[in-house]
Design an enzyme around this catalytic site. Structure first.
Site, mmCIF file in Angstrom:
data_model
loop_
_atom_site.group_PDB
_atom_site.id
_atom_site.type_symbol
_atom_site.label_atom_id
_atom_site.label_comp_id
_atom_site.label_asym_id
_atom_site.label_seq_id
_atom_site.Cartn_x
_atom_site.Cartn_y
_atom_site.Cartn_z
ATOM 1 N N GLU A 302 0.803 -1.224 0.000
ATOM 2 C CA GLU A 302 0.000 0.000 0.000
ATOM 3 C C GLU A 302 0.841 1.280 0.000
ATOM 4 O O GLU A 302 0.768 2.087 0.931
ATOM 5 C CB GLU A 302 -0.959 -0.020 1.187
ATOM 6 C CG GLU A 302 -1.939 -1.185 1.109
ATOM 7 C CD GLU A 302 -2.983 -1.201 2.215
ATOM 8 O OE1 GLU A 302 -2.978 -0.276 3.058
ATOM 9 O OE2 GLU A 302 -3.801 -2.126 2.241
ATOM 10 N N GLU A 563 -5.255 -8.522 0.410
ATOM 11 C CA GLU A 563 -5.881 -8.236 1.697
ATOM 12 C C GLU A 563 -7.367 -8.017 1.492
ATOM 13 O O GLU A 563 -7.774 -7.250 0.612
ATOM 14 C CB GLU A 563 -5.292 -6.988 2.358
ATOM 15 C CG GLU A 563 -3.884 -7.141 2.890
ATOM 16 C CD GLU A 563 -3.429 -5.890 3.652
ATOM 17 O OE1 GLU A 563 -4.311 -5.132 4.129
ATOM 18 O OE2 GLU A 563 -2.215 -5.670 3.747
#
Length: 813
Positions: A302, A563
């Protein structure tokens, strides 16, 4: 017929939208895999406390206290309780992260449980800090030794692993994870002053210091409780924005900032890449782990663009639509960063209906101290870590204070707080396309280094949240690549409750949908919308203007959602899902439905691989996963009554192993096709009826693009009749398909045989078996052993066809 005993010796390849491996017989078609598993784990982001002397707790209270200690320096632990800053300033200690992500002596138990849940893949979290906390180029070999031993355990249990070089908002010293302490100092930041200057909201400081005890901010907070999901707002505060900008683009935006004659961002990237390269070398040299256990390496978790691309510094950027708590503008962040007291800071909340303004607050850094290192602190950092800043890096005032690099590059003026260059970071300044100009070059350098140790390793691509991944060079892709996008249902995560409405967040983020067209009302519409969003993310792997492009035209790579998950500390919903209601531990009905909505989106014709967030054995009701108040773990010892935590550690039967301590298991312990001959077309699972439907697209041996070129090795009969047997291996969990009888001769009934170890479902109640009703099987045969089904069918020389299987629990709805 027994289940195939495949050795999985071949490398996992990535082509034709599939994870593929060679069959045991080289003459047979390759085998397609669906990879489903978990992230290991939230506490992987933290150092451990020093080992305690050997003790044997005798009461539940003592065992819970020991588990709390083993959680280590979680995000709520500060200096007094856990030496939050001082131990990091000292470089930590050898083996500082040993025990992360999981205790070595408990690994067999946890891996056995995960396997019984049907998982076959682990996303293994390794923050940069775990490897190189002692200083630049000083690697923690004790931690790497431990990691290699744990990887061997994963291999023994048949798991495939990919490594995540993990970070969140750059570093745990801004309530994130990732970069070591010394990197923040290299970028000019004093980590001890991050919270008090509003440069980040730090969980460890929240109820201890506030913002230096200032009026206003304390009044604006709802008590002292750490707010739900506030940590990710740190992406939009000074510390994170500064560090990401420096890491990815200091050569463009901060050219005066060099260390040892190298742009500081490049210097930091070189250390980051070398650290993970060293880890890859060690795993390679250990032998027997690459390819058949460790299949690949994720890109940086991320990443964020920091200030890159920002056009106006006096306003909150339009892209910052999620705001919670104090939200300084970029220029207010700069002013706070040099110790100014700043009023008129927006204070916001984000609820079921979106953004809500809650007024203004004043932030006054204690003693007027800024976030930047003073001149003396900078000299001390140079001595401690052994680097040398360039002479141009001299942004301090006559008292040795100030030190803001952005003032030093004439972005703003500290004397009066005025912005001097509003367009400094915008796309017109030397090209500020973050993904193509900055993320892409960093990732290419990282992948190139990793492949020196692991030539066949899959490069998992984890771009910024919901961003389109770019076209990458063939050298980077090297025929071994997969997308690893992330997805969370924002409203559910933020409000910790299910809603009767939702929105297409991917469409809104990518500006392909307006608010009205993105709005989803009602359960069916929400589920369809989630499936559409996963489909959009999956489509990135086949877009010719993105990663699918190559010199020959087009490639199709697989997608794994790296995720996804849902909170288990959910609140009850009332009218329109707005009423908070009360929540009770152990009542996971809402969380179970929310998880089923998510995973249903991954099924269908998306047929996605994924790794759920998260398996965290040290989860507790009081502190969740130990991570900023999040509570997403599939398992918790606190869901074991009385002394049942001891039973969970020594399960006497399959029921105990599979169910005790699990949360919402009906939703995520679900059937799926694990591996197959042919192309996966569609599958679905209804949690309420247990109905499972599966479609396989079976190309002819002659025409299949999957195995064309291998056919000359196959003995194909002249008349085109069956020459070999195709198969699908299906996970059929006891949690949904456990049988109550071993007697039955119905033609449409399949009674499985006990699994090889003969384990009982419940002690003294007989062997565990699956009992199914076959509603449709287009051709072939289904047999079941334990929780694993094998559907076999003929492969033919000519004629593509579609194969269908539909089953449910015998006697089910």
């Amino acid at each position: 017929m027994s289940l195939p005993s495949r050795q999985d010796k071949g490398n996992i390849g990535t082509s034709h939208s599939n994870f593929l491996s060679p069959a045991d017989d080289p003459a047979d078609p390759p085998v397609a895999h669906l990879l489903r598993g978990v992230n290991w784990s939230s506490t992987a982001k933290f150092p451990s406390f020093p080992p305690r002397e050997s003790s044997h707790p005798t009461t539940r209270k003592e065992r819970d206290e020991l588990r709390t200690y083993k959680t280590g320096v979680h995000t709520g632990i500060g200096e007094e309780e856990g030496r939050f800053w001082s131990e990091a300033e000292e470089g930590g200690r050898d083996g500082w992260f040993v025990g992360r992500p999981i205790e070595e002596d408990a690994a067999d138990l946890h891996l056995t449980r995960l396997k019984a849940w049907g998982f076959n893949t682990i996303r293994y979290l390794i923050p940069w800090e775990a490897l190189e906390h002692a200083g630049p180029g000083q690697y923690d070999e004790m931690y790497i030794d431990y990691t290699i031993r744990l990887l061997r355990k994963c291999k023994e249990h048949g798991f495939r692993v990919f490594i995540s070089p993990h970070q969140d908002v750059f570093s745990r010293f801004m309530s994130g994870s990732g970069a070591p302490y010394w990197v923040l100092e290299a970028f000019g930041i004093n980590p001890r002053n991050i919270h008090q200057t509003g440069a980040a909201l730090v969980h460890a400081c929240w109820d201890k210091e506030g913002y230096g005890g200032t009026e206003g901010i304390e009044a604006a907070k709802d008590g002292d409780e750490w707010p739900d999901m506030i940590w990710n707002t740190n992406l939009h505060r000074l510390a994170s924005r500064h560090c990401f900008t420096m890491f990815f683009a200091s050569d463009v935006f901060a050219p005066k900032c060099k260390i040892d004659g190298v742009p500081v961002g490049q210097w930091a990237q070189d250390h980051y890449t070398a650290a993970y390269g060293h880890l890859a070398d060690r795993v390679r040299d250990a032998g027997g782990l690459l390819d058949n256990c460790v299949i690949g390496w994720d890109s940086m978790n991320e990443p964020d663009q920091g200030f890159i691309g920002m056009e106006v510094l006096e306003d909150i950027p339009e892209s910052q639509d999620f705001r919670k708590g104090p939200s300084p503008t970029p220029i207010q962040g700069f002013q706070l960063g040099i110790g100014w007291s700043v009023s008129d800071v927006a204070y916001d909340d984000f609820g079921s209906l979106g953004h809500k303004k809650k007024g203004k607050v004043t932030i006054s850094p204690a003693e007027g101290k800024g976030v930047w290192l003073t001149r003396d602190e900078a000299k001390d950092a140079q001595r401690r870590w052994g680097w040398q800043w360039s002479e141009e890096w001299n942004f301090w005032d006559e008292n040795g204070r100030g030190g803001c690099p952005w003032a030093g590059h004439d972005v703003w003026r500290p004397s009066d707080g005025i912005v001097l260059q509003n367009g400094y970071f915008n796309p017109g300044h030397q090209g500020s396309d973050f993904i193509n100009n900055f993320w892409k070059r960093q990732h290419a350098s990282y992948v190139t280094r990793i492949r020196k140790a692991h030539p066949n390793g899959i490069a998992f691509i984890n771009p910024p949240i919901f961003a389109n991944p770019p076209d990458l060079s063939e050298q980077v892709k090297s025929g071994h690549m997969a997308l690893s996008a992330h997805f969370y249902d924002g409203l559910t995560m933020l409000g910790k409750r299910r809603h009767r409405f939702n929105a297409d967040a991917v469409g809104i983020q990518r500006k392909t949908k307006g608010f009205l067209s993105a709005l989803k009302l009602g359960p069916s519409s929400i589920r369809d919308g989630l499936r559409d969003q996963f489909g959009e993310l999956k489509s990135d792997s086949s877009k010719q203007d993105g990663i699918a492009a190559d010199s020959a035209g087009k490639r199709e790579y697989p997608t794994l959602i790296g995720e996804l998950g849902t909170p288990f500390d959910m609140k009850k919903s009332g009218l329109l899902g707005l009423a908070k209601g009360s929540s009770q531990w152990g009542d996971y009905k809402e969380a179970t439905r929310a998880m089923d909505d998510l995973l249903n989106g991954c099924d269908g014709d998306n047929a996605l691989s994924y790794t759920l967030w998260v398996y965290e054995p040290l989860n507790s009701h009081s502190r969740g996963d130990g991570w900023n108040g999040e509570d997403l773990s599939l398992f918790s010892y606190d869901d074991c009554d009385g002394d049942d935590d001891l039973v969970a550690d020594n399960p006497p039967d399959l029921k105990t192993l599979i169910t005790l301590g699990s949360r919402g298991i009906q939703s995520w312990c679900r059937p799926y096709p694990v591996e197959m001959t042919g192309m996966l077309g569609y599958f679905s699972f209804d949690m309420n009826t247990t109905r499972f439907e599966l479609e396989i697209e079976m190309p002819s041996l002659e025409g299949s693009r999957l195995w064309r070129g291998e056919r000359e090795k196959q003995d194909i009969s002249a008349d085109g009749e069956m020459t070999s047997v195709g198969f699908v291996k299906i996970y059929l969990p006891f949690i949904h398909y456990l049988g109550s009888s071993t007697v039955g001769k119905e033609n449409n009934r399949v009674i499985g045989s006990p699994q090889r170890d003969g384990a009982e479902w419940e002690k003294g109640q007989g062997k565990a078996i699956v009992d199914l009703e076959i509603e449709e099987i287009s051709e072939g045969k289904l047999v079941v052993n334990g929780q694993w089904g094998l559907w076999t069918y003929p492969m033919q020389k000519t004629g593509d066809r579609k194969l269908t299987l539909r089953i449910k629990k015998w006697g089910g709805v």
